[in-house]
Design a protein around this motif. Sequence first.
Motif, short mmCIF file in Angstrom:
data_model
loop_
_atom_site.label_atom_id
_atom_site.label_comp_id
_atom_site.label_asym_id
_atom_site.label_seq_id
_atom_site.Cartn_x
_atom_site.Cartn_y
_atom_site.Cartn_z
N GLN A 1 0.83 -1.21 0.00
CA GLN A 1 0.00 0.00 0.00
C GLN A 1 0.86 1.26 0.00
O GLN A 1 0.51 2.26 -0.62
CB GLN A 1 -0.92 0.00 1.22
N LEU A 2 1.99 1.19 0.69
CA LEU A 2 2.88 2.35 0.75
C LEU A 2 3.67 2.51 -0.55
O LEU A 2 3.79 3.62 -1.07
CB LEU A 2 3.86 2.18 1.92
N TYR A 3 4.20 1.40 -1.05
CA TYR A 3 5.10 1.43 -2.21
C TYR A 3 4.59 0.43 -3.25
O TYR A 3 5.07 -0.70 -3.33
CB TYR A 3 6.53 1.05 -1.81
N PRO A 4 3.62 0.80 -4.06
CA PRO A 4 2.97 -0.17 -4.94
C PRO A 4 3.85 -0.78 -6.02
O PRO A 4 3.54 -1.85 -6.55
CB PRO A 4 1.82 0.64 -5.57
N ALA A 5 4.97 -0.16 -6.34
CA ALA A 5 5.90 -0.75 -7.32
C ALA A 5 7.07 -1.44 -6.64
O ALA A 5 7.50 -2.51 -7.06
CB ALA A 5 6.42 0.33 -8.28
N PHE A 6 7.58 -0.83 -5.56
CA PHE A 6 8.83 -1.30 -4.95
C PHE A 6 8.61 -1.77 -3.51
O PHE A 6 9.23 -1.29 -2.57
CB PHE A 6 9.88 -0.18 -5.00
N TYR A 7 7.71 -2.73 -3.35
CA TYR A 7 7.36 -3.22 -2.03
C TYR A 7 8.07 -4.52 -1.67
O TYR A 7 8.04 -4.95 -0.53
CB TYR A 7 5.85 -3.45 -1.94
N GLY A 8 8.69 -5.18 -2.63
CA GLY A 8 9.29 -6.49 -2.39
C GLY A 8 10.74 -6.42 -1.94
O GLY A 8 11.27 -5.36 -1.63
N CYS A 9 11.37 -7.59 -1.89
CA CYS A 9 12.81 -7.69 -1.59
C CYS A 9 13.20 -7.10 -0.25
O CYS A 9 14.29 -6.51 -0.11
CB CYS A 9 13.65 -7.07 -2.71
N PHE A 10 12.30 -7.16 0.74
CA PHE A 10 12.63 -6.82 2.12
C PHE A 10 12.57 -5.33 2.44
O PHE A 10 12.23 -4.94 3.54
CB PHE A 10 14.01 -7.37 2.48
N ASP A 11 12.97 -4.46 1.49
CA ASP A 11 12.92 -3.02 1.73
C ASP A 11 12.92 -2.28 0.40
O ASP A 11 13.20 -2.85 -0.65
CB ASP A 11 14.08 -2.54 2.62
N TRP A 12 12.61 -0.99 0.43
CA TRP A 12 12.40 -0.21 -0.80
C TRP A 12 13.64 -0.19 -1.68
O TRP A 12 13.56 -0.44 -2.88
CB TRP A 12 11.99 1.22 -0.43
N HIS A 13 14.79 0.09 -1.09
CA HIS A 13 15.99 0.22 -1.92
C HIS A 13 16.40 -1.12 -2.54
O HIS A 13 16.86 -1.15 -3.69
CB HIS A 13 17.16 0.83 -1.13
#
Length: 372
Positions: free
Chosen positions: A72-84
């Motif tokens: 919900q916060l980061y609809p494209a980059f929500y995976g892989c444990f953290d945004w970066h």
Amino acid sequence: MKLTNKFNTLILTLGIFSGNLAAQPIVPPQSPSKTEIIDRFAELALECVHKEYPNIIKHMMNSDEDVKTPKQLYPAFYGCFDWHSSVHGHWLLTRIASQYPNSTHHQDIMASLARSFTEENLAGELAYFNRADTGTSFERPYGLAWFLQLTMELRGWDNPQAKHWLDILTPLENKIIANLTDWLPKLSFPIRVGEHSQTAFAFGLMWDWSLNANNQEFNNLLKTNITRLYASDVNCPLAYEPSGQDFLSPCIAEADLMRRVLSSAQYAKWLSAFLPSIPTDGKAKWLEVATVVDKTDGKLAHLDGLNLSRAWMLEGIASALNSKDPRKVAILNAAQAHKKSGLNSVIHDMHYMGSHWLGSFATYLKTQRGLQ
């Protein structure tokens, strides 16, 4: 006997014992091919870019309404444990798709990128960056630098779909450049740590983006501030490295950054003052390879990343020196030792604490992204 994965299989010859009980010799394992290695990197990213949990989020909450899931916060980059890590996981997939179109996983990569890079998803990402309480510090500088590497990869990929995805990501790219442009002149001192907030590493990625995007204004801003923050540095305390949870070397990263900014002659002189301990005897032991003793500990596992980042940075440093420079052989030998250890950690079985991000570092090294 439990065998490891296909990249590390030891085939044992279970021969018949002779009278002296001597066993048959062990057949040496075969080294993986470059194609197998690249496929391994792709698999790591494909496994995590749409894996929402486990997850660590950095998120300001002012009320119960701000409690949301990563997606919900980061609809494209929500995976892989953290945004970066999600961002550079997408970079990894983009890099492999653009450089290895015949990869076994090419179609899966394209489908995965298409799932992430939608107008709706990136509008949601931009909305998060525009929140009043997010400010300009979110994922600064590490995550922002990797996002620029992602758009850099798309910009250099001669593919209609890549151009379409770049158009979708460009509004967020513009927002990130605006945030960095506002921040850079305010940075009174460089950030000299071995983790995400380090500025030397991030500035190197940003510099490469500025050239790729032909953004002369941002390149000039970087050059002014990099020179202000680093040009007079001498005697970097390399003997104090690494700290126990570094994945970046403050000294080596700065040296790799400055070779981008200075002329060859200026750089050779600057490096002599900055790292006077680099030997001229060709030996690699001047920079010890780090060892991870517990790969389930996310912080301790950082040291695998340190070996990878040191390797590509040392290659970068060597590339800026004259072929007759007496330090070059020792630098390249140290790079090779770190490369061997770092890639070995990624090719073999890993815990998720490393697998969610180390593939990106391995890909950056293996494809020589920093040398281009």
